[in-house]
Design a protein around this motif. Structure first.
Motif, short mmCIF file in Angstrom:
data_model
loop_
_atom_site.label_atom_id
_atom_site.label_comp_id
_atom_site.label_asym_id
_atom_site.label_seq_id
_atom_site.Cartn_x
_atom_site.Cartn_y
_atom_site.Cartn_z
N UNK A 103 0.81 -1.22 0.00
CA UNK A 103 0.00 0.00 0.00
C UNK A 103 0.84 1.27 0.00
N UNK A 104 1.94 1.22 -0.74
CA UNK A 104 2.82 2.37 -0.83
C UNK A 104 3.53 2.39 -2.17
N UNK A 105 3.72 3.57 -2.70
CA UNK A 105 4.51 3.76 -3.91
C UNK A 105 4.82 5.24 -4.05
N UNK A 106 5.79 5.54 -4.87
CA UNK A 106 6.13 6.92 -5.15
C UNK A 106 6.27 7.10 -6.65
N UNK A 107 6.02 8.31 -7.10
CA UNK A 107 6.15 8.63 -8.52
C UNK A 107 7.18 9.74 -8.71
N UNK A 108 8.09 9.56 -9.64
CA UNK A 108 8.27 8.42 -10.53
C UNK A 108 8.80 7.20 -9.78
N UNK A 109 8.61 6.01 -10.32
CA UNK A 109 9.10 4.81 -9.62
C UNK A 109 10.61 4.80 -9.54
N UNK A 110 11.11 4.48 -8.36
CA UNK A 110 12.54 4.44 -8.10
C UNK A 110 12.98 2.99 -7.99
N UNK A 111 14.07 2.67 -8.66
CA UNK A 111 14.56 1.29 -8.69
C UNK A 111 14.76 0.72 -7.30
N UNK A 112 15.28 1.53 -6.38
CA UNK A 112 15.60 1.02 -5.05
C UNK A 112 14.38 0.74 -4.19
N UNK A 113 13.19 1.07 -4.67
CA UNK A 113 11.96 0.77 -3.94
C UNK A 113 11.28 -0.51 -4.42
N UNK A 114 11.88 -1.19 -5.37
CA UNK A 114 11.31 -2.42 -5.92
C UNK A 114 12.25 -3.57 -5.64
N UNK A 115 11.71 -4.64 -5.05
CA UNK A 115 12.56 -5.71 -4.54
C UNK A 115 12.45 -7.04 -5.26
N UNK A 116 11.53 -7.16 -6.20
CA UNK A 116 11.44 -8.35 -7.03
C UNK A 116 11.27 -7.92 -8.47
N UNK A 117 12.00 -8.58 -9.36
CA UNK A 117 12.05 -8.21 -10.76
C UNK A 117 11.86 -9.41 -11.66
N UNK A 118 11.24 -9.18 -12.79
CA UNK A 118 11.18 -10.19 -13.82
C UNK A 118 12.48 -10.26 -14.59
N UNK A 119 12.53 -11.19 -15.54
CA UNK A 119 13.76 -11.41 -16.31
C UNK A 119 13.92 -10.43 -17.45
N UNK A 120 12.87 -9.72 -17.80
CA UNK A 120 12.91 -8.76 -18.88
C UNK A 120 12.45 -9.35 -20.20
N UNK A 121 11.91 -8.48 -21.05
CA UNK A 121 11.52 -8.86 -22.40
C UNK A 121 12.01 -7.79 -23.36
N UNK A 122 12.60 -8.21 -24.46
CA UNK A 122 13.22 -7.29 -25.40
C UNK A 122 12.19 -6.66 -26.32
N UNK A 123 12.23 -5.35 -26.42
CA UNK A 123 11.42 -4.60 -27.38
C UNK A 123 12.37 -3.89 -28.33
N UNK A 124 12.22 -4.14 -29.61
CA UNK A 124 13.05 -3.51 -30.62
C UNK A 124 12.14 -2.84 -31.65
#
Length: 127
Positions: A103-124
């Motif tokens: 129940x918390x977030x800040x804008x713009x999103x800051x990397x150090x506030x996110x603790x789980x990440x996906x593997x990423x998907x490439x957009x070209x």
């Protein structure tokens, strides 16, 4: 366990569209904000968009306002990033991530506030 998996990236022409998906598990989207980030070659990872299902709040970086739309399907535990009018400068690996605090977030999103990440998907996006 917490897990996020991105999909939907690919190669498109300038002006085209892609819809990215972030399938999540191990937590509820009702309580945690989800951010979309991207990282282009030679550049730092940057926040693109964020959504909080709890209050319906959304954020978009100036560079994507009017072109990208973030949404959730909480029943499917999935977050989407609809990307229209794509430009070559949108080329990057796109990541979704879970905010570390309920129940918390800040804008713009800051990397150090996110603790789980996906593997990423490439957009070209080609010229």
């Amino acid at each position: 366990q917490v897990q996020l998996v991105e999909s939907g990236g690919g190669l498109v022409q300038s002006g085209g569209s892609l819809n990215l998906s972030c399938a999540t598990s191990g937590f509820t989207l009702d309580y945690y904000a989800i951010g979309w980030f991207r990282q282009a070659p030679g550049k730092e990872r940057e926040g693109v968009s964020c959504i909080s299902s709890g209050d319906g709040g959304t954020y978009y970086a100036d560079s994507v306002k009017g072109r990208f739309t973030i949404s959730t399907n909480n029943a499917k535990n999935t977050v989407y990033l609809q990307m229209n009018s794509l430009k070559p400068e949108d080329t990057a690996v796109y990541y979704c991530a879970k905010h570390r605090s309920p129940n918390y977030y800040s804008n713009p999103p800051s990397i150090d506030e996110y603790n789980y990440w996906g593997q990423g998907t490439q957009v070209t996006v080609s010229s």
